[in-house]
Scaffold this active site. Sequence first.
Site, PDB file in Angstrom:
ATOM      1  N   ALA A   1     -23.780  29.377 -30.256  1.00  0.00           N
ATOM      2  CA  ALA A   1     -23.147  29.932 -31.455  1.00  0.00           C
ATOM      3  C   ALA A   1     -24.114  30.948 -32.034  1.00  0.00           C
ATOM      4  CB  ALA A   1     -22.833  28.825 -32.449  1.00  0.00           C
TER       5      ALA A   1
ATOM      6  N   THR B   1     -10.225  38.332  -9.958  1.00  0.00           N
ATOM      7  CA  THR B   1     -11.064  39.438 -10.461  1.00  0.00           C
ATOM      8  C   THR B   1     -12.545  39.209 -10.172  1.00  0.00           C
ATOM      9  OG1 THR B   1     -11.040  38.405 -12.644  1.00  0.00           O
ATOM     10  CG2 THR B   1      -9.420  40.127 -12.239  1.00  0.00           C
TER      11      THR B   1
ATOM     12  N   VAL C   1     -17.826  28.283 -27.344  1.00  0.00           N
ATOM     13  CA  VAL C   1     -17.694  27.655 -28.664  1.00  0.00           C
ATOM     14  C   VAL C   1     -16.379  28.005 -29.351  1.00  0.00           C
ATOM     15  CG1 VAL C   1     -18.809  29.495 -30.037  1.00  0.00           C
ATOM     16  CG2 VAL C   1     -19.012  27.083 -30.749  1.00  0.00           C
ATOM     17  N   ASP C   2     -15.723  29.082 -28.900  1.00  0.00           N
ATOM     18  CA  ASP C   2     -14.479  29.508 -29.558  1.00  0.00           C
ATOM     19  C   ASP C   2     -13.308  28.692 -29.019  1.00  0.00           C
ATOM     20  OD1 ASP C   2     -14.785  30.687 -27.041  1.00  0.00           O
ATOM     21  OD2 ASP C   2     -13.650  32.485 -27.582  1.00  0.00           O
TER      22      ASP C   2
ATOM     23  N   TYR D   1     -20.523  33.658 -34.442  1.00  0.00           N
ATOM     24  CA  TYR D   1     -19.827  32.581 -33.727  1.00  0.00           C
ATOM     25  C   TYR D   1     -20.144  31.193 -34.287  1.00  0.00           C
ATOM     26  CZ  TYR D   1     -17.432  35.361 -30.159  1.00  0.00           C
ATOM     27  OH  TYR D   1     -16.577  36.209 -29.504  1.00  0.00           O
TER      28      TYR D   1
ATOM     29  N   GLU E   1     -19.518  35.260 -15.502  1.00  0.00           N
ATOM     30  CA  GLU E   1     -18.395  34.633 -14.794  1.00  0.00           C
ATOM     31  C   GLU E   1     -18.324  35.123 -13.347  1.00  0.00           C
ATOM     32  OE1 GLU E   1     -14.520  33.389 -16.650  1.00  0.00           O
ATOM     33  OE2 GLU E   1     -13.867  35.221 -15.638  1.00  0.00           O
TER      34      GLU E   1
HETATM   35  C1  5GW Z   1     -18.971  37.685 -27.372  1.00  0.00           C
HETATM   36  C2  5GW Z   1     -18.235  38.845 -27.147  1.00  0.00           C
HETATM   37  C3  5GW Z   1     -18.313  39.922 -28.029  1.00  0.00           C
HETATM   38  C4  5GW Z   1     -19.111  39.811 -29.130  1.00  0.00           C
HETATM   39  C5  5GW Z   1     -19.832  38.651 -29.347  1.00  0.00           C
HETATM   40  C6  5GW Z   1     -19.779  37.585 -28.472  1.00  0.00           C
HETATM   41  C7  5GW Z   1     -20.535  36.361 -28.728  1.00  0.00           C
HETATM   42  C8  5GW Z   1     -20.453  35.295 -27.842  1.00  0.00           C
HETATM   43  C9  5GW Z   1     -21.317  36.174 -29.909  1.00  0.00           C
HETATM   44  O1  5GW Z   1     -21.478  37.045 -30.771  1.00  0.00           O
HETATM   45  N1  5GW Z   1     -21.920  34.969 -30.137  1.00  0.00           N
HETATM   46  C10 5GW Z   1     -21.820  33.943 -29.244  1.00  0.00           C
HETATM   47  O2  5GW Z   1     -22.355  32.851 -29.499  1.00  0.00           O
HETATM   48  N2  5GW Z   1     -21.101  34.120 -28.077  1.00  0.00           N
HETATM   49  C11 5GW Z   1     -21.062  33.003 -27.113  1.00  0.00           C
HETATM   50  O3  5GW Z   1     -20.621  33.464 -25.864  1.00  0.00           O
HETATM   51  C12 5GW Z   1     -20.082  31.941 -27.590  1.00  0.00           C
HETATM   52  O4  5GW Z   1     -20.514  30.674 -27.148  1.00  0.00           O
HETATM   53  C13 5GW Z   1     -18.815  32.367 -26.885  1.00  0.00           C
HETATM   54  O5  5GW Z   1     -17.868  31.321 -26.805  1.00  0.00           O
HETATM   55  C14 5GW Z   1     -19.377  32.811 -25.537  1.00  0.00           C
HETATM   56  C15 5GW Z   1     -18.483  33.765 -24.735  1.00  0.00           C
HETATM   57  O6  5GW Z   1     -17.971  34.801 -25.567  1.00  0.00           O
HETATM   58  P1  5GW Z   1     -16.415  34.815 -25.945  1.00  0.00           P
HETATM   59  O7  5GW Z   1     -15.970  33.406 -26.216  1.00  0.00           O
HETATM   60  O8  5GW Z   1     -16.199  35.782 -27.063  1.00  0.00           O
HETATM   61  O9  5GW Z   1     -15.754  35.355 -24.627  1.00  0.00           O
HETATM   62  P2  5GW Z   1     -14.214  35.188 -24.217  1.00  0.00           P
HETATM   63  O10 5GW Z   1     -14.179  35.624 -22.784  1.00  0.00           O
HETATM   64  O11 5GW Z   1     -13.805  33.747 -24.403  1.00  0.00           O
HETATM   65  O12 5GW Z   1     -13.404  36.090 -25.137  1.00  0.00           O
HETATM   66 MN    MN Z   2     -14.510  32.097 -25.326  1.00  0.00          MN
END
Ligand code: 5GW
Ligand code: MN
Length: 305
Positions: A74, A197, A164-165, A78, A255
């Site tokens: 996080a 991909t 985390v999301d 996040y 990934e």
């Molecule tokens: C990720 C993408 C763009 C901008 C910020 C982030 C980001 C990701 C961040 O600012 N802080 C962060 O802790 N993360 C971590 O990377 C989180 O654990 C997040 O769940 C993981 C992957 O990024 P996601 O969830 O935005 O990617 P997608 O592919 O699920 O959209």
């Molecule tokens: Mn995510």
Amino acid sequence: MHALRKIPMRWEKPTEHVCPDQALLLKISDQRRCDVLMMTPWFAPIVWEGTYNSEILNEQFRQRNVTVGLTVFAIKKYVVFLKTFLETAETYFMVGHRVNYYIFTDRPEEVPKVALKEGRNVVVLQVQNYPRWQEISMRRMEMLSYFSQQRFVNEVSYLVCVDVDMKFNDQVGVEILSDLFGTLHPGFYAAERQSFTYERRPASQAYVPSDEGDFYYMASIFGGTVMEVYKLTKQCHEAIMVDKANGIEAIWQEESHLNKYFLYHKPTKILSPEYMWDDNLGRPEILKKRRFLAVRKNHAAIRNK
Ligand code: 5GW
Ligand code: MN
């Protein structure tokens, strides 16, 4: 050529193998699905609702007094996802087992206090932030490999590494645990290999030729024993660093590297998309449970702040 890459074209369910009628089937096992692939050609189970007995599995893991580490990053904004993430994990993740939550953050003071059940702990690990989001995402491999060796190996048997999301929406228990597990990407579990991909540029360490690859795995949830997660994260991190030195970044960052790793190191268990679902993809009939769900996020507001 590496023998593990020599998998022929994506297997289909052999038509001559028809599921026996339910009465006969029940004598063998009632934990069976005929509408989904339940096992890979290397005999790794694919975990779907209706393919396992949680009572038996819980007993097995309780006998071993297993502790599971759930790692989550996080960084920056996040941290807003942590409250729902932890609260729903308390309700659904590894219920009845010992759990350590490892929260990697640059904002330790913003980690919410969530009431924890017995045998469950939160550990906050302060880490640095990186300006590029791609870097935040990819550096997870480096930090996981470092902490696996430094700390996790002394504290837990298995690691489950997740985004985390997300929120837990149904049981996620010991049925997922195995030496090395990956998760089918919810957008590709029914797709043909050609549409996966993977990284297709030979210059990248994550390169997968068009006639190779078993499944397309999502990096948002993977895990295994601490040793296997250490090996995976270390190798992915090193491949990412080689790419960086060569001025290339894989199409889907870590990934892509995870998918390459799983091609050479076959997972011993695979989680169905029940364990990584996004409601934007609808509610297909084969999906009996939605256990771990993507949380809708406002990209502009949450990212790079
Ligand atoms: C990720 C993408 C763009 C901008 C910020 C982030 C980001 C990701 C961040 O600012 N802080 C962060 O802790 N993360 C971590 O990377 C989180 O654990 C997040 O769940 C993981 C992957 O990024 P996601 O969830 O935005 O990617 P997608 O592919 O699920 O959209
Ligand atoms: Mn995510």
